[in-house]
Scaffold this active site. Structure first.
Site, mmCIF file in Angstrom:
data_model
loop_
_atom_site.group_PDB
_atom_site.id
_atom_site.type_symbol
_atom_site.label_atom_id
_atom_site.label_comp_id
_atom_site.label_asym_id
_atom_site.label_seq_id
_atom_site.Cartn_x
_atom_site.Cartn_y
_atom_site.Cartn_z
ATOM 1 N N TYR A 160 0.884 -0.883 0.372
ATOM 2 C CA TYR A 160 -0.022 0.143 0.277
ATOM 3 C C TYR A 160 0.851 1.231 0.393
ATOM 4 O O TYR A 160 0.797 2.290 -0.876
ATOM 5 C CB TYR A 160 -0.616 0.281 1.523
ATOM 6 C CG TYR A 160 -2.019 0.972 1.219
ATOM 7 C CD1 TYR A 160 -3.593 0.887 1.424
ATOM 8 C CD2 TYR A 160 -1.630 2.122 1.867
ATOM 9 C CE1 TYR A 160 -3.715 1.881 1.250
ATOM 10 C CE2 TYR A 160 -2.699 3.295 1.773
ATOM 11 C CZ TYR A 160 -3.994 2.690 1.755
ATOM 12 O OH TYR A 160 -4.303 4.318 1.702
ATOM 13 N N LYS B 105 0.872 3.835 -2.831
ATOM 14 C CA LYS B 105 0.293 5.382 -2.183
ATOM 15 C C LYS B 105 1.761 6.479 -2.695
ATOM 16 O O LYS B 105 1.429 7.490 -3.320
ATOM 17 C CB LYS B 105 -0.170 5.465 -1.634
ATOM 18 C CG LYS B 105 -1.590 5.047 -1.218
ATOM 19 C CD LYS B 105 -2.336 5.271 -2.077
ATOM 20 C CE LYS B 105 -4.014 4.721 -1.547
ATOM 21 N NZ LYS B 105 -5.069 5.865 -2.158
HETATM 22 P P1 NDP Z 1 -13.941 1.849 0.914
HETATM 23 O O1 NDP Z 1 -12.913 1.309 0.926
HETATM 24 O O2 NDP Z 1 -14.543 2.571 2.302
HETATM 25 O O3 NDP Z 1 -13.872 2.925 -0.058
HETATM 26 C C1 NDP Z 1 -13.275 1.864 -1.224
HETATM 27 C C2 NDP Z 1 -13.959 2.543 -3.258
HETATM 28 O O4 NDP Z 1 -13.445 1.765 -3.981
HETATM 29 C C3 NDP Z 1 -15.209 1.349 -3.128
HETATM 30 O O5 NDP Z 1 -16.400 1.883 -3.918
HETATM 31 C C4 NDP Z 1 -15.318 0.465 -3.380
HETATM 32 O O6 NDP Z 1 -15.926 -0.351 -4.285
HETATM 33 C C5 NDP Z 1 -13.795 1.114 -4.723
HETATM 34 N N1 NDP Z 1 -12.804 0.047 -5.505
HETATM 35 C C6 NDP Z 1 -12.296 -0.537 -4.734
HETATM 36 N N2 NDP Z 1 -11.155 -1.292 -5.799
HETATM 37 C C7 NDP Z 1 -11.745 -1.033 -7.261
HETATM 38 C C8 NDP Z 1 -11.892 -1.340 -8.232
HETATM 39 N N3 NDP Z 1 -11.010 -2.445 -8.792
HETATM 40 N N4 NDP Z 1 -12.189 -0.670 -9.102
HETATM 41 C C9 NDP Z 1 -12.569 -0.121 -8.624
HETATM 42 N N5 NDP Z 1 -12.893 0.062 -7.851
HETATM 43 C C10 NDP Z 1 -13.183 -0.415 -6.706
HETATM 44 O O7 NDP Z 1 -12.354 3.313 1.010
HETATM 45 P P2 NDP Z 1 -11.917 4.919 1.560
HETATM 46 O O8 NDP Z 1 -12.861 5.725 1.127
HETATM 47 O O9 NDP Z 1 -11.163 4.871 3.081
HETATM 48 O O10 NDP Z 1 -11.028 5.157 0.661
HETATM 49 C C11 NDP Z 1 -10.209 5.807 -0.827
HETATM 50 C C12 NDP Z 1 -9.927 6.033 -0.855
HETATM 51 O O11 NDP Z 1 -8.950 7.095 -0.056
HETATM 52 C C13 NDP Z 1 -8.540 4.954 -1.203
HETATM 53 O O12 NDP Z 1 -7.859 5.144 -2.197
HETATM 54 C C14 NDP Z 1 -7.696 4.971 0.568
HETATM 55 O O13 NDP Z 1 -6.487 4.121 -0.176
HETATM 56 C C15 NDP Z 1 -7.775 6.240 0.381
HETATM 57 N N6 NDP Z 1 -7.210 6.773 1.761
HETATM 58 C C16 NDP Z 1 -7.763 6.164 2.531
HETATM 59 C C17 NDP Z 1 -7.479 5.969 3.892
HETATM 60 C C18 NDP Z 1 -9.074 6.784 5.140
HETATM 61 O O14 NDP Z 1 -8.708 6.526 5.941
HETATM 62 N N7 NDP Z 1 -9.955 6.248 4.628
HETATM 63 C C19 NDP Z 1 -6.700 7.395 3.896
HETATM 64 C C20 NDP Z 1 -6.093 8.074 3.092
HETATM 65 C C21 NDP Z 1 -5.731 7.002 1.997
HETATM 66 P P3 NDP Z 1 -16.544 -1.739 -4.139
HETATM 67 O O15 NDP Z 1 -17.636 -0.815 -3.366
HETATM 68 O O16 NDP Z 1 -17.604 -1.955 -5.527
HETATM 69 O O17 NDP Z 1 -16.270 -2.899 -3.687
#
Ligand code: NDP
Length: 240
Positions: free
Chosen positions: A147, A151
């Site tokens: 990860y 990132k």
């Molecule tokens: P969630 O796990 O809550 O949501 C992830 C979303 O990404 C879902 O809509 C999921 O779709 C979609 N997704 C995952 N894999 C794919 C794929 N291969 N193709 C298309 N869509 C995909 O994540 P967060 O909201 O927590 O995180 C969002 C972003 O922010 C990520 O990149 C994460 O790494 C980053 N981030 C998050 C942090 C946090 O504290 N939450 C901190 C720092 C960065 P589905 O619903 O169909 O599974």
């Protein structure tokens, strides 16, 4: 005519907040997701934003997805590469699949989506791309070699593509969120999470809407002089 924005992973968590904020600001939004149809249906019925299912790790699917969105909504001016996954393990236990899945989704997805929309943005001499990185790409994190590498790669990708888009009116920026209250963070064991929150100067997890606010700032038409930058939104946890 309203600008069209595609938000990957736009139906849940941070992506949902970004999709809604863009819609509220007047953009026509396409929210992509991977496979959670139930959450996507619920999202669309609550927000009125159409959800599009494809895997951002699959290049051909991204090309077809952009084509479908453009056919239905119009040329894509804004891409928010937000889709991301974790497959945490220490190096001792991390297998090659966990490495590949995270790199292919979190970093490969940025290439796939940008490549699919790039020529159109060049032709129209306008584009706004925001890639969602992470504090753990800036600082590293135990058990997240995959990860953190993906990132961290996003931040280099952003600076390089920002240079390529600069003369064509395309800006490319990143946001590095700290710990935000979403399903992804809910998966962290409570005792680990308590230690994490104790290290956040603001004293709490962030809200998804606080990341969306940064996206709105970066994608604005008036944001043409901001490119190749990373906005850290982390409650003061990592001052970079
Ligand atoms: P969630 O796990 O809550 O949501 C992830 C979303 O990404 C879902 O809509 C999921 O779709 C979609 N997704 C995952 N894999 C794919 C794929 N291969 N193709 C298309 N869509 C995909 O994540 P967060 O909201 O927590 O995180 C969002 C972003 O922010 C990520 O990149 C994460 O790494 C980053 N981030 C998050 C942090 C946090 O504290 N939450 C901190 C720092 C960065 P589905 O619903 O169909 O599974």
């Amino acid at each position: 005519m309203a600008r069209v924005a595609v938000v990957t992973g736009g139906t849940r968590g941070i992506g949902e907040a970004i999709s809604v904020a863009l819609k509220d600001a007047g953009y026509t939004v396409a929210a992509n997701y991977a496979g959670n149809d139930e959450r996507a249906r619920d999202f669309t019925s609550r927000t009125g934003i159409k959800a599009y299912k494809w895997d951002v790790a699959d290049f051909d699917a991204c090309v077809a997805g952009i084509k479908q969105v453009e056919g239905e909504l119009g040329p894509v001016d804004v891409i928010v590469n937000n889709a991301g996954i974790t497959r945490d393990a220490t190096m001792k236990k991390m297998n090659r699949t966990a490495w590949d899945e995270v790199l292919d989704t979190n970093l490969g997805g940025c290439y796939n989506m940008c490549k699919a929309a790039w020529d159109g943005m060049l032709d129209r001499k306008f584009g706004r791309i925001v890639n969602i990185g992470s504090i753990n790409g800036q600082a590293g994190q135990y058990g997240q070699v995959n990860y953190a590498a993906a990132k961290s790669g996003i931040h280099g990708f952003t600076k390089a593509l920002g240079q390529e888009g600069a003369k064509a009116g395309i800006t490319v920026n990143a946001i590095a969120p700290g710990y935000i209250d979403t399903d992804m963070v809910a998966a962290v064991p409570p005792e680990v999470l308590a230690k994490i929150v104790a290290r956040i100067p603001v004293g709490r997890l962030g809200h998804a809407s606080e990341i969306a606010r940064g996206v709105l700032f970066l994608v604005a038409d008036e944001g043409g002089f901001i490119t190749g930058s990373t906005m850290s939104i982390n409650g003061g946890q990592h001052m970079y």
